[in-house]
Design an enzyme around this catalytic site. Structure first.
Site, PDB file in Angstrom:
ATOM      1  N   LYS A  53       0.839  -1.206   0.000  1.00  0.00           N
ATOM      2  CA  LYS A  53       0.000   0.000   0.000  1.00  0.00           C
ATOM      3  C   LYS A  53       0.874   1.255   0.000  1.00  0.00           C
ATOM      4  O   LYS A  53       0.607   2.209  -0.722  1.00  0.00           O
ATOM      5  CB  LYS A  53      -0.936  -0.003   1.222  1.00  0.00           C
ATOM      6  CG  LYS A  53      -2.068  -0.998   1.091  1.00  0.00           C
ATOM      7  CD  LYS A  53      -2.801  -1.234   2.405  1.00  0.00           C
ATOM      8  CE  LYS A  53      -3.809  -2.370   2.241  1.00  0.00           C
ATOM      9  NZ  LYS A  53      -4.384  -2.829   3.506  1.00  0.00           N
ATOM     10  N   GLN A  97      -4.968  -1.590   9.743  1.00  0.00           N
ATOM     11  CA  GLN A  97      -4.710  -2.902   9.147  1.00  0.00           C
ATOM     12  C   GLN A  97      -5.283  -3.993  10.049  1.00  0.00           C
ATOM     13  O   GLN A  97      -4.942  -4.072  11.234  1.00  0.00           O
ATOM     14  CB  GLN A  97      -3.191  -3.080   8.951  1.00  0.00           C
ATOM     15  CG  GLN A  97      -2.801  -4.314   8.163  1.00  0.00           C
ATOM     16  CD  GLN A  97      -3.315  -4.294   6.717  1.00  0.00           C
ATOM     17  OE1 GLN A  97      -3.269  -3.264   6.045  1.00  0.00           O
ATOM     18  NE2 GLN A  97      -3.816  -5.414   6.253  1.00  0.00           N
ATOM     19  N   ASP A 120     -11.566   2.845   3.985  1.00  0.00           N
ATOM     20  CA  ASP A 120     -11.917   1.425   3.839  1.00  0.00           C
ATOM     21  C   ASP A 120     -13.433   1.230   3.784  1.00  0.00           C
ATOM     22  O   ASP A 120     -13.905   0.149   3.439  1.00  0.00           O
ATOM     23  CB  ASP A 120     -11.362   0.629   5.036  1.00  0.00           C
ATOM     24  CG  ASP A 120     -10.129  -0.183   4.679  1.00  0.00           C
ATOM     25  OD1 ASP A 120      -9.916  -0.435   3.475  1.00  0.00           O
ATOM     26  OD2 ASP A 120      -9.406  -0.585   5.611  1.00  0.00           O
TER      27      ASP A 120
END
Ligand code: NAP
Length: 288
Positions: A53, A97, A120
Site C-alpha cells: 500500500k 490494518q 476502507d
C-alpha cells in the site's frame, strides 16, 4: 467456449494512471492526498500488505504514513493515535490494518475513525450510506470488483448474481453494490445446504469464501462471469483462489485469475478513495 481471462493488473494500472492526473490537479491547488496506515503487532501477511500500500501511494504521488504500534500496545493508545490523525490536515484517509491482536475490539477501533477519512468504508456511517444507496466510501475490494465488471462491459441489470460469502468486508457490500446495479442477488454462506445448486444459477458469480478451489466447473453455469476474490496461501507457498481456475476454463465466459485479478484492484481502489477524500476536502465537503 473460450473463457476470457480478466487482467486485473492491466485494469488497475490503467486506473492508477488516471489517478496520477487527479493527484496533479490537486497539487495545482496545493493539496497532496495523504493516507495513514495503522498497524498493531507484526502479523507477517499484514507487513507485506502495508508495504504494498505504501509503495502504491508513493508511485501515485500520495503522501503516506505507516504508524506501527507494538503488539503489547493497548487499545487506548491506538484510539489516541486515531484521534490525532482524525484532526491531521495532511491525512485524508486512515486505514487500520486488520486483523488486530487479541484483546482489541475492531468494532470500537473502526468507530473511532472520522467517517470522512474512513477510506476502507467500514465505519457504521459509511456502511449505512452504502446500504441506503448513497455511498461515500465503498469498501475497496467490492468496489474493485464493480470496476472490473464496468471495464469489461458486463451487464448487471436483470442478471442473477450469486455472492458466496457474507463478510462485512467483501460479501455483504458486494451484494449491495450488485443489487444497486439492478441484479437479482443471492448471498450464500457456510450453512447454505447445496452450494452448487445456488452457484450454478448465477449469471455473475462472485466467490469470497477463503476456501481454496471451493467452486468447480460443475457448479458454474455455462457462459457465467466468474469473479474470484479468494486468496489463500497453500502449504507449497503458492496462492490459490476459491475457484478451481483450470476446471472452469471452457465453462465460464470470463474469469479473474488469482493472483492478478481482484487483488491489484483493491489497492487501486484504496488510492482512489483517498484521492476522492482529498478532492472532497478541497471542495469543502470533507467534514465528518
Ligand atoms: P471471511 O470473513 O472469513 O468470510 C468468509 C465468508 O465465506 C463467510 O461469510 C463464510 O460463511 C463464507 N464461507 C466459508 N466457507 C463457505 C462454504 N463452504 N460455502 C459457502 N460460504 C462459505 O473472509 P473475507 O474477509 O470475506 O475474505 C474472503 C476471501 O477473500 C479470503 O480468501 C480473503 O483472503 C480474500 N480477500 C481478498 C481480497 C483481495 O484484495 N483480493 C480482499 C479481501 C479478502 P459464514 O459467514 O457462514 O461463516
Amino acid at each position: 467456449m473460450q473463457t476470457r481471462i480478466i487482467d486485473g493488473n492491466a485494469i488497475a494500472r490503467d486506473l492508477r494512471v488516471g489517478l496520477i492526473r487527479r493527484v496533479a490537479a490537486l497539487a495545482a491547488m496545493g493539496v497532496r492526498p495523504g493516507l495513514a496506515v495503522l498497524q498493531v503487532g507484526d502479523h507477517p501477511a499484514s507487513r507485506i500488505y502495508v508495504r504494498n500500500k505504501m509503495k502504491a501511494c508513493g508511485e501515485a504521488g500520495l503522501y503516506s504514513e505507516h504508524i506501527e504500534l507494538p503488539a503489547e500496545a493497548d487499545e487506548s493508545t491506538l484510539l489516541g493515535r486515531i484521534r490525532i490523525l482524525n484532526q491531521d490536515a495532511r491525512i485524508h484517509g486512515i486505514l487500520v490494518q486488520l486483523p488486530l491482536p487479541a484483546g482489541f475490539s475492531a468494532e470500537r477501533v473502526v468507530e473511532a475513525l472520522a467517517p470522512a477519512k474512513d477510506v476502507d468504508g467500514f465505519h457504521p456511517t459509511n456502511v449505512g450510506l452504502l446500504t441506503l444507496g448513497n455511498p461515500r466510501f465503498v469498501p475497496c475490494t467490492p468496489l474493485g470488483v464493480m470496476r472490473l465488471i464496468e471495464r469489461e462491459e458486463i451487464d448487471v441489470q436483470g442478471r442473477h448474481a450469486v455472492v458466496v460469502g457474507r463478510s462485512n468486508i467483501v460479501g455483504k457490500p458486494m451484494a449491495l453494490l450488485l443489487l444497486q446495479r439492478g441484479a437479482t442477488v443471492t448471498i450464500c454462506n457456510s450453512r447454505t445446504p447445496d452450494l452448487g445448486a445456488m452457484t450454478s444459477q448465477a449469471d455473475i458469480l462472485v466467490v469470497a469464501a477463503g476456501r481454496p478451489r471451493l467452486v468447480t466447473a460443475r457448479m458454474v453455469k455455462p457462459g457465467a462471469v466468474v469473479i474470484d476474490v479468494g486468496i489463500t496461501r497453500l502449504a507449497d507457498g503458492k496462492l490459490a483462489g476459491d475457484v478451481d481456475f483450470q476446471s472452469v476454463l471452457g465453462t465460464a465466459s470470463c474469469i479473474t485469475p488469482v493472483p492478478g485479478g481482484v487483488g491489484p484492484m483493491t489497492i487501486a481502489m484504496l488510492l482512489e478513495n483517498t484521492v476522492m477524500s482529498a478532492e472532497r476536502t478541497s471542495a469543502g465537503r470533507g467534514s465528518p
